[in-house]
Design a protein around this motif. Structure first.
Motif, PDB file in Angstrom:
ATOM      1  N   GLY A 143     163.416  75.262  96.972  1.00 54.26           N
ATOM      2  CA  GLY A 143     162.012  75.947  97.530  1.00 54.26           C
ATOM      3  C   GLY A 143     162.668  77.164  98.315  1.00 54.26           C
ATOM      4  N   VAL A 144     162.490  76.834  99.774  1.00 57.68           N
ATOM      5  CA  VAL A 144     162.905  77.736 100.857  1.00 57.68           C
ATOM      6  C   VAL A 144     163.971  77.009 101.723  1.00 57.68           C
ATOM      7  CG1 VAL A 144     162.018  79.269 102.666  1.00 57.68           C
ATOM      8  CG2 VAL A 144     160.721  78.936 100.789  1.00 57.68           C
ATOM      9  N   VAL A 145     165.076  77.718 102.132  1.00 58.37           N
ATOM     10  CA  VAL A 145     165.892  77.385 102.952  1.00 58.37           C
ATOM     11  C   VAL A 145     165.782  78.011 104.357  1.00 58.37           C
ATOM     12  CG1 VAL A 145     168.449  77.123 103.284  1.00 58.37           C
ATOM     13  CG2 VAL A 145     167.505  76.534 100.779  1.00 58.37           C
ATOM     14  N   GLY A 146     166.032  77.257 105.470  1.00 56.58           N
ATOM     15  CA  GLY A 146     166.334  77.733 106.555  1.00 56.58           C
ATOM     16  C   GLY A 146     167.668  77.930 106.990  1.00 56.58           C
ATOM     17  N   VAL A 147     168.039  79.134 107.372  1.00 55.45           N
ATOM     18  CA  VAL A 147     169.757  79.179 107.496  1.00 55.45           C
ATOM     19  C   VAL A 147     169.810  79.786 109.234  1.00 55.45           C
ATOM     20  CG1 VAL A 147     171.780  80.431 107.217  1.00 55.45           C
ATOM     21  CG2 VAL A 147     170.223  79.771 105.303  1.00 55.45           C
ATOM     22  N   ILE A 148     170.452  78.964 109.780  1.00 51.65           N
ATOM     23  CA  ILE A 148     170.705  79.538 111.319  1.00 51.65           C
ATOM     24  C   ILE A 148     172.252  79.476 111.481  1.00 51.65           C
ATOM     25  CG2 ILE A 148     170.590  78.514 113.891  1.00 51.65           C
ATOM     26  CD1 ILE A 148     168.383  76.465 112.811  1.00 51.65           C
ATOM     27  N   SER A 149     172.518  80.721 111.661  1.00 51.59           N
ATOM     28  CA  SER A 149     173.941  81.159 111.317  1.00 51.59           C
ATOM     29  C   SER A 149     174.836  81.363 112.982  1.00 51.59           C
ATOM     30  CB  SER A 149     174.051  82.650 110.647  1.00 51.59           C
ATOM     31  OG  SER A 149     173.597  83.688 111.436  1.00 51.59           O
ATOM     32  N   PRO A 150     176.092  81.224 112.868  1.00 55.17           N
ATOM     33  CA  PRO A 150     176.557  81.139 114.131  1.00 55.17           C
ATOM     34  C   PRO A 150     177.277  82.544 114.606  1.00 55.17           C
ATOM     35  CG  PRO A 150     178.090  80.337 112.721  1.00 55.17           C
ATOM     36  CD  PRO A 150     177.010  80.702 111.864  1.00 55.17           C
ATOM     37  N   TRP A 151     177.895  82.545 115.997  1.00 55.44           N
ATOM     38  CA  TRP A 151     178.367  84.061 116.274  1.00 55.44           C
ATOM     39  C   TRP A 151     179.750  84.102 116.087  1.00 55.44           C
ATOM     40  CZ3 TRP A 151     182.388  82.689 119.796  1.00 55.44           C
ATOM     41  CH2 TRP A 151     182.214  81.580 120.438  1.00 55.44           C
ATOM     42  N   ASN A 152     180.559  82.984 115.582  1.00 58.22           N
ATOM     43  CA  ASN A 152     182.018  83.099 115.476  1.00 58.22           C
ATOM     44  C   ASN A 152     182.767  83.778 114.393  1.00 58.22           C
ATOM     45  OD1 ASN A 152     181.337  80.948 114.530  1.00 58.22           O
ATOM     46  ND2 ASN A 152     183.169  79.642 114.706  1.00 58.22           N
ATOM     47  N   PHE A 153     182.182  83.208 113.240  1.00 59.92           N
ATOM     48  CA  PHE A 153     182.324  83.682 111.883  1.00 59.92           C
ATOM     49  C   PHE A 153     180.993  84.228 111.338  1.00 59.92           C
ATOM     50  CE2 PHE A 153     186.603  82.963 112.181  1.00 59.92           C
ATOM     51  CZ  PHE A 153     187.399  83.442 111.075  1.00 59.92           C
ATOM     52  N   PRO A 154     180.248  85.004 112.155  1.00 56.29           N
ATOM     53  CA  PRO A 154     178.659  85.112 111.465  1.00 56.29           C
ATOM     54  C   PRO A 154     178.601  85.754 110.394  1.00 56.29           C
ATOM     55  CG  PRO A 154     179.572  86.967 112.947  1.00 56.29           C
ATOM     56  CD  PRO A 154     180.703  86.032 113.027  1.00 56.29           C
ATOM     57  N   PHE A 155     179.387  86.453 109.524  1.00 57.40           N
ATOM     58  CA  PHE A 155     179.204  87.240 108.451  1.00 57.40           C
ATOM     59  C   PHE A 155     179.595  86.039 107.275  1.00 57.40           C
ATOM     60  CE2 PHE A 155     179.917  90.007 104.573  1.00 57.40           C
ATOM     61  CZ  PHE A 155     178.726  90.936 104.869  1.00 57.40           C
ATOM     62  N   HIS A 156     180.595  85.487 107.319  1.00 57.40           N
ATOM     63  CA  HIS A 156     180.899  84.535 106.057  1.00 57.40           C
ATOM     64  C   HIS A 156     180.079  83.273 106.337  1.00 57.40           C
ATOM     65  CE1 HIS A 156     182.938  81.892 103.875  1.00 57.40           C
ATOM     66  NE2 HIS A 156     183.488  80.950 104.813  1.00 57.40           N
ATOM     67  N   LEU A 157     179.883  82.755 107.841  1.00 56.02           N
ATOM     68  CA  LEU A 157     179.027  81.407 107.512  1.00 56.02           C
ATOM     69  C   LEU A 157     177.640  81.662 107.473  1.00 56.02           C
ATOM     70  CD1 LEU A 157     181.154  79.571 110.631  1.00 56.02           C
ATOM     71  CD2 LEU A 157     181.482  79.510 108.091  1.00 56.02           C
ATOM     72  N   ALA A 158     177.077  82.804 107.219  1.00 50.19           N
ATOM     73  CA  ALA A 158     175.847  82.942 107.155  1.00 50.19           C
ATOM     74  C   ALA A 158     175.848  83.295 105.604  1.00 50.19           C
ATOM     75  CB  ALA A 158     175.296  84.167 107.720  1.00 50.19           C
ATOM     76  N   VAL A 159     176.608  84.170 104.968  1.00 49.50           N
ATOM     77  CA  VAL A 159     176.371  84.581 103.513  1.00 49.50           C
ATOM     78  C   VAL A 159     176.823  83.361 102.522  1.00 49.50           C
ATOM     79  CG1 VAL A 159     178.897  85.179 103.023  1.00 49.50           C
ATOM     80  CG2 VAL A 159     177.000  86.225 101.879  1.00 49.50           C
ATOM     81  N   ARG A 160     177.608  82.387 103.106  1.00 56.65           N
ATOM     82  CA  ARG A 160     178.085  81.112 102.171  1.00 56.65           C
ATOM     83  C   ARG A 160     176.719  80.246 101.898  1.00 56.65           C
ATOM     84  NH1 ARG A 160     181.310  76.639 105.815  1.00 56.65           N
ATOM     85  NH2 ARG A 160     179.705  76.412 107.276  1.00 56.65           N
ATOM     86  N   SER A 161     175.550  80.305 102.877  1.00 61.50           N
ATOM     87  CA  SER A 161     174.383  79.713 102.595  1.00 61.50           C
ATOM     88  C   SER A 161     173.523  80.717 102.127  1.00 61.50           C
ATOM     89  CB  SER A 161     173.998  79.192 103.889  1.00 61.50           C
ATOM     90  OG  SER A 161     174.784  78.098 104.590  1.00 61.50           O
TER      91      SER A 161
END
Length: 487
Positions: A143-161
């Motif tokens: 349905g809908v996913v909430g993604v909370i991304s970090p500051w250390n590898f922000p681009f990669h660790l956000a986009v993988r989700s």
């Protein structure tokens, strides 16, 4: 593409947040101000989730080629705007050029893996114990996913989700870390807007955790919360999600071991340790936390390792030759320096470094460390190498497993001896004759114990971001025994 990132992205529109708070985004190297954002309120979070839910209903029904085409366009946009993304990673997260370029590369690979997911939403037809019945299993989006991304590898660790969620038919609401609102969230709003993603499907809310953090998790719409960050925060998210019967994908802290046995190639071990410890200043969940060296080769390793650490270049991450840039903020430097001093007081010997200049913490090496000193017991998340001697393989196993984390690790030895030791260490990932910082888009990524729940990447991400439905089809009239209609 949108390049002005001073607003939130909700329901396909760039809007001003409704909180009274302001997020000031600064460069961690020189503290210069990059931008300010009016923060998101609880009302903004509600609007974002409701917009995503509405858009997701139609998105889930789109044929796989439609999803794939939009994801492919997003990949091309990242490739075309690589230099801009690298620049933002350098100035927003303190990434060196090498780290920023590497992060964009691994992100592209992750997105390319997600491009394949729309055609991998496979079901099954299984036999039934009931005569004339067929069992079908359908794989569906959550349905809908909430993604909370970090500051250390922000681009990669956000986009993988983000990419995985969209590719499997979900809607997404992203809350990036306040240190990295652009590279951890707003850049994706711009990329997917340009790629033609339906309005409302992806939303980005920038706000303080104290104001909207719990609402991201407890809001009734999201069925999965994907979080990368500290174990402390991950526990809180897991507790909130559990109370509301939501799934979680949690990649949390690590206390990763790097074990050098007496039959190791010392030169290769030193080079591996140098990368695994100091890449991105050690601010990686997979970074080496404890370097454990067998007594027979301890002095040889320390001498060679310290010689190489002395050659590292520290300074402005915008300079391509810089290998060690700043920590994300002064609090991190102060925390690590305190652990260094406490460990020295307990008998550790400072061989190199131990000093800072602003957010720059110079590469540091401590020897004579034991497993219970703060610099070994705590997750360092900085450019400090703690080197621990050990007697034999059994002691190495005991020391490795003594702390409650289990994310990654590495062992240098002969292949068979190293693999045998690896099988006894309680961790989600471990690498023989390599270092601990590895991530491949088709391999299961995640930890054990206090290092998290679930797995990212490949078929394992498909499992995390979807659910299955059993549909039974009775092809002939079923005999219900004593309940059968009497004629």
């Amino acid at each position: 593409m949108q390049t002005n990132f001073d607003k939130l992205f909700i329901n396909g529109e760039w809007v001003k947040g409704r909180s009274k708070s302001v997020i000031t985004n600064t460069n961690p190297f020189d503290q210069s101000e990059l931008l300010t954002i009016q923060a998101a309120s609880k009302e903004d979070v509600d609007h974002a989730y409701k917009s995503s839910e509405q858009a997701q209903t139609k998105w889930a029904q789109e044929p796989p080629q439609v999803k794939r085409e939009i994801l492919e366009k997003a990949v091309h946009l990242v490739e075309q705007n690589k230099d801009m993304i690298i620049d933002w990673l350098i100035k927003e997260s303190g990434s060196t050029y090498m780290k920023a370029a590497g992060e964009v590369k691994v992100s592209i690979n992750s997105m390319k893996e997600a491009v394949t997911y729309p055609y991998r939403m496979e079901g099954k037809i299984l036999p039934s114990q009931v005569p004339g019945k067929e069992n079908r299993v359908y794989r569906e989006p959550l349905g809908v996913v909430g993604v909370i991304s970090p500051w250390n590898f922000p681009f990669h660790l956000a986009v993988r989700s983000i990419a995985t969620a969209l590719a499997t038919g979900n809607g997404v609401v992203v809350k990036p870390a306040t240190h990295t609102p652009v590279t951890g969230g707003l850049l994706f709003a711009s990329i997917f807007e340009e790629a033609g993603l339906p309005k409302g499907l992806l939303n980005v809310v920038v706000g303080k955790g104290s104001e909207i953090g719990d609402d991201i998790v407890t809001h009734p719409i999201p069925r999965l919360i994907s979080f990368t960050g500290s174990t402390e925060v991950g526990r809180h998210i897991g507790e909130l999600a559990g109370k509301n019967l939501k799934k979680t994908a949690l990649e949390l802290g690590g206390n990763n071991v790097f074990i050098v046995l007496d039959d190791a190639d010392i030169h290769n071990a030193v080079e591996s340790a140098l990368f695994g410890k100091f890449y991105h200043q050690g601010q990686i969940c997979m970074s080496i936390n404890r370097i454990m060296v067998q007594q027979e080769v301890y002095e040889e390793f320390v001498e060679a390792f310290v010689s190489r650490v002395k050659d590292l270049t520290v300074g402005n991450p915008a300079n391509k030759g810089t290998q060690i840039g700043p920590l994300i903020d002064q609090d991190q430097a102060d925390r690590i320096l305190k652990d260094i001093e406490s460990s020295k007081a307990e008998g550790a010997e400072l061989i190199l470094g131990g000093n800072s200049e602003g957010n720059l913490l110079y590469p540091t090496v401590l020897t004579g460390v034991n497993n219970h000193m703060p610099i070994a017991k705590n997750e360092i998340f900085g450019p400090v190498a703690a080197i621990i001697p050990f007697k034999d393989d059994e002691e190495a196993m005991k020391l490795a497993n003594e702390h409650p984390y289990g994310l990654s690790g590495a062992i240098h030895s002969s292949t068979e001896r190293g693999t045998a030791l690896a099988s006894t260490i309680h961790t989600g990932m471990i690498h023989i004759n390599d270092q601990s910082v590895n991530d491949e888009p088709h391999m299961p990524f995640g930890g054990e114990k206090d290092s998290g729940l679930g797995r990212f990447n490949g078929e394992w991400a498909l499992e995390e971001f979807t659910t299955v439905k059993w549909v039974g089809v009775q092809h002939v009239r079923r005999d219900y025994g004593p309940f059968i209609e009497k004629k």
